[in-house]
Design an enzyme around this catalytic site. Sequence first.
Site, PDB file in Angstrom:
ATOM      1  N   THR A  57       0.822  -1.219   0.000  1.00  0.00           N
ATOM      2  CA  THR A  57       0.000   0.000   0.000  1.00  0.00           C
ATOM      3  C   THR A  57       0.844   1.252   0.000  1.00  0.00           C
ATOM      4  O   THR A  57       0.463   2.279  -0.566  1.00  0.00           O
ATOM      5  CB  THR A  57      -0.927  -0.016   1.234  1.00  0.00           C
ATOM      6  OG1 THR A  57      -1.788  -1.134   1.106  1.00  0.00           O
ATOM      7  CG2 THR A  57      -1.730   1.245   1.368  1.00  0.00           C
ATOM      8  N   TYR A  71      -8.064   0.617  -3.174  1.00  0.00           N
ATOM      9  CA  TYR A  71      -7.067   1.275  -4.025  1.00  0.00           C
ATOM     10  C   TYR A  71      -6.244   0.202  -4.713  1.00  0.00           C
ATOM     11  O   TYR A  71      -6.370  -0.990  -4.426  1.00  0.00           O
ATOM     12  CB  TYR A  71      -6.125   2.149  -3.161  1.00  0.00           C
ATOM     13  CG  TYR A  71      -5.568   1.374  -2.006  1.00  0.00           C
ATOM     14  CD1 TYR A  71      -6.209   1.406  -0.749  1.00  0.00           C
ATOM     15  CD2 TYR A  71      -4.462   0.533  -2.143  1.00  0.00           C
ATOM     16  CE1 TYR A  71      -5.739   0.633   0.306  1.00  0.00           C
ATOM     17  CE2 TYR A  71      -3.999  -0.242  -1.101  1.00  0.00           C
ATOM     18  CZ  TYR A  71      -4.640  -0.190   0.130  1.00  0.00           C
ATOM     19  OH  TYR A  71      -4.202  -0.968   1.159  1.00  0.00           O
ATOM     20  N   SER A 104       2.144  -7.740  -0.577  1.00  0.00           N
ATOM     21  CA  SER A 104       2.981  -8.638   0.248  1.00  0.00           C
ATOM     22  C   SER A 104       2.328  -9.986   0.505  1.00  0.00           C
ATOM     23  O   SER A 104       2.975 -10.930   0.956  1.00  0.00           O
ATOM     24  CB  SER A 104       3.324  -7.964   1.577  1.00  0.00           C
ATOM     25  OG  SER A 104       2.190  -7.914   2.425  1.00  0.00           O
ATOM     26  N   THR A 137       1.765  -4.352   4.183  1.00  0.00           N
ATOM     27  CA  THR A 137       1.637  -4.609   5.631  1.00  0.00           C
ATOM     28  C   THR A 137       1.157  -6.033   5.934  1.00  0.00           C
ATOM     29  O   THR A 137       1.346  -6.521   7.040  1.00  0.00           O
ATOM     30  CB  THR A 137       0.645  -3.629   6.262  1.00  0.00           C
ATOM     31  OG1 THR A 137      -0.616  -3.755   5.595  1.00  0.00           O
ATOM     32  CG2 THR A 137       1.164  -2.198   6.167  1.00  0.00           C
ATOM     33  N   ASP A 138       0.530  -6.702   4.971  1.00  0.00           N
ATOM     34  CA  ASP A 138      -0.047  -8.023   5.272  1.00  0.00           C
ATOM     35  C   ASP A 138       0.979  -9.009   5.827  1.00  0.00           C
ATOM     36  O   ASP A 138       0.644  -9.784   6.722  1.00  0.00           O
ATOM     37  CB  ASP A 138      -0.677  -8.644   4.001  1.00  0.00           C
ATOM     38  CG  ASP A 138      -1.969  -7.960   3.617  1.00  0.00           C
ATOM     39  OD1 ASP A 138      -2.631  -8.438   2.674  1.00  0.00           O
ATOM     40  OD2 ASP A 138      -2.297  -6.934   4.257  1.00  0.00           O
ATOM     41  N   LYS A 210       0.128  -7.702  12.450  1.00  0.00           N
ATOM     42  CA  LYS A 210      -0.959  -6.847  11.980  1.00  0.00           C
ATOM     43  C   LYS A 210      -2.254  -7.310  12.634  1.00  0.00           C
ATOM     44  O   LYS A 210      -2.608  -8.487  12.554  1.00  0.00           O
ATOM     45  CB  LYS A 210      -1.050  -6.938  10.463  1.00  0.00           C
ATOM     46  CG  LYS A 210      -2.078  -6.016   9.819  1.00  0.00           C
ATOM     47  CD  LYS A 210      -1.985  -6.058   8.299  1.00  0.00           C
ATOM     48  CE  LYS A 210      -3.008  -5.133   7.644  1.00  0.00           C
ATOM     49  NZ  LYS A 210      -2.901  -5.138   6.151  1.00  0.00           N
ATOM     50  N   GLU A 330      -2.439 -29.644  27.064  1.00  0.00           N
ATOM     51  CA  GLU A 330      -3.670 -30.095  26.372  1.00  0.00           C
ATOM     52  C   GLU A 330      -3.469 -31.422  25.642  1.00  0.00           C
ATOM     53  O   GLU A 330      -4.424 -32.102  25.298  1.00  0.00           O
ATOM     54  CB  GLU A 330      -4.079 -29.026  25.358  1.00  0.00           C
ATOM     55  CG  GLU A 330      -4.557 -27.728  25.982  1.00  0.00           C
ATOM     56  CD  GLU A 330      -5.865 -27.894  26.732  1.00  0.00           C
ATOM     57  OE1 GLU A 330      -6.094 -27.140  27.695  1.00  0.00           O
ATOM     58  OE2 GLU A 330      -6.638 -28.805  26.368  1.00  0.00           O
TER      59      GLU A 330
HETATM   60  N1  DGL Z   1      -2.015  -6.003  -0.510  1.00  0.00           N
HETATM   61  C1  DGL Z   1      -1.664  -5.644   0.852  1.00  0.00           C
HETATM   62  C2  DGL Z   1      -0.157  -5.848   1.051  1.00  0.00           C
HETATM   63  O1  DGL Z   1       0.597  -5.600   0.098  1.00  0.00           O
HETATM   64  C3  DGL Z   1      -2.013  -4.225   1.125  1.00  0.00           C
HETATM   65  C4  DGL Z   1      -1.886  -3.888   2.564  1.00  0.00           C
HETATM   66  C5  DGL Z   1      -0.836  -2.847   2.839  1.00  0.00           C
HETATM   67  O2  DGL Z   1       0.265  -2.854   2.251  1.00  0.00           O
HETATM   68  O3  DGL Z   1      -1.112  -2.045   3.749  1.00  0.00           O
HETATM   69  O4  DGL Z   1       0.243  -6.248   2.154  1.00  0.00           O
END
Ligand code: DGL
Length: 373
Positions: A57, A71, A104, A137-138, A210, A330
Amino acid sequence: MKRFARLTTLSTLLLAASLTTGAAHAQLAPSAATPAQASAPAEARKANIVIIGTGGTIAGAGAAATNTAAYQSAVVPVDKIIASVPEISKIANVKGEQVFQIGSESFNNERLLKLGKRVSELLKQPDVDGIVITHGTDTIEETSYFLNLTLKSDKPVVVVGSMRPGTALGADGALNLYDAVLVASSPESRGKGTLAVLNDEIHTGRDVTKTNTFKTETFRSPFGPLGYVVEGRTLYFRLPARPHTTQTEWDIDKLDKLPEVAVVYAYGNVNPGAVDAAVKNGAKAIVYAATGNGSVGDYMVEPLKAARAKGVQIVRASRTGSGVVIRNAEQPDDKYDWLVTDDQLPQKARILMALALTKTSDSKELQKILWKY
Ligand code: DGL
């Protein structure tokens, strides 16, 4: 590859003059500095930082300023991202390098190794003081944990992303990138392992995850951030507790392939076929993202034992998002020859198990590694 421009005496004066007149200086003439200046310690001069682009992003763009969560990701080149934050040139000498242009979610073992090897190569260069990796971020949490375990340098490596594209109202990427360069330029960031910087916080790559699909404060560490970055200051309040980078047994330069490790997610009515499929796909280990404290449904015990009997390591993890999985609580792990995670989330345990399996297939040794890192 572009050389870093270094401040020469003349350009230092020009820069000082321009800063007072407000003019921007992104790049300076190649260094004609005297040997003393050229060899000045990083603290006495602006740090030389390489900003790697991988997509996400932070490289995204939306159709309208109100598109904060809808987006196109991974469309803006890293040099354009850098140019959009001219303040960065006041705190560091930077140059961009586009390694990937992907979301990502598309990272895999092959891309992870390629990124890690390029970072390692750059860190070896004497004129590189630190590295910033712009990243979706993923999966920042997997990439930063992997680099934290495999890079062999004390130089700062900071992974950064954003939750909104640069075109959006309230875009967070520009400040996140500026802060990431600040942290990567700070001598205090040396020797702290791979870091993740977002939303004014500095997290260790080991713990960060995340926790929300669209909010800018999505990144959390169960034990909190290591520190803050605010108003140009890098403030540390904690240190990483587990071994990292130069303290680990893995060297990215010596890794060419990662063993296949699958994650099977538990839920009411989980199909035992998910375990069979992982085995058929060649998994050397299965991280079972179990309920609660790694609890395994009665109808899943035999399928997991059968996988173990075929030589596949079974790791009980938890889908809860925090806590530690207690061995022999467990399930009778000693009896079944199963493993448990420490506090690692399933997706992080997958990274660690893949690395661990490059060192040993002995269950006791593997368990020690899970508890150590
Ligand atoms: N497609 C997600 C990624 O590239 C978008 C999320 C982001 O980068 O914030 O991880």
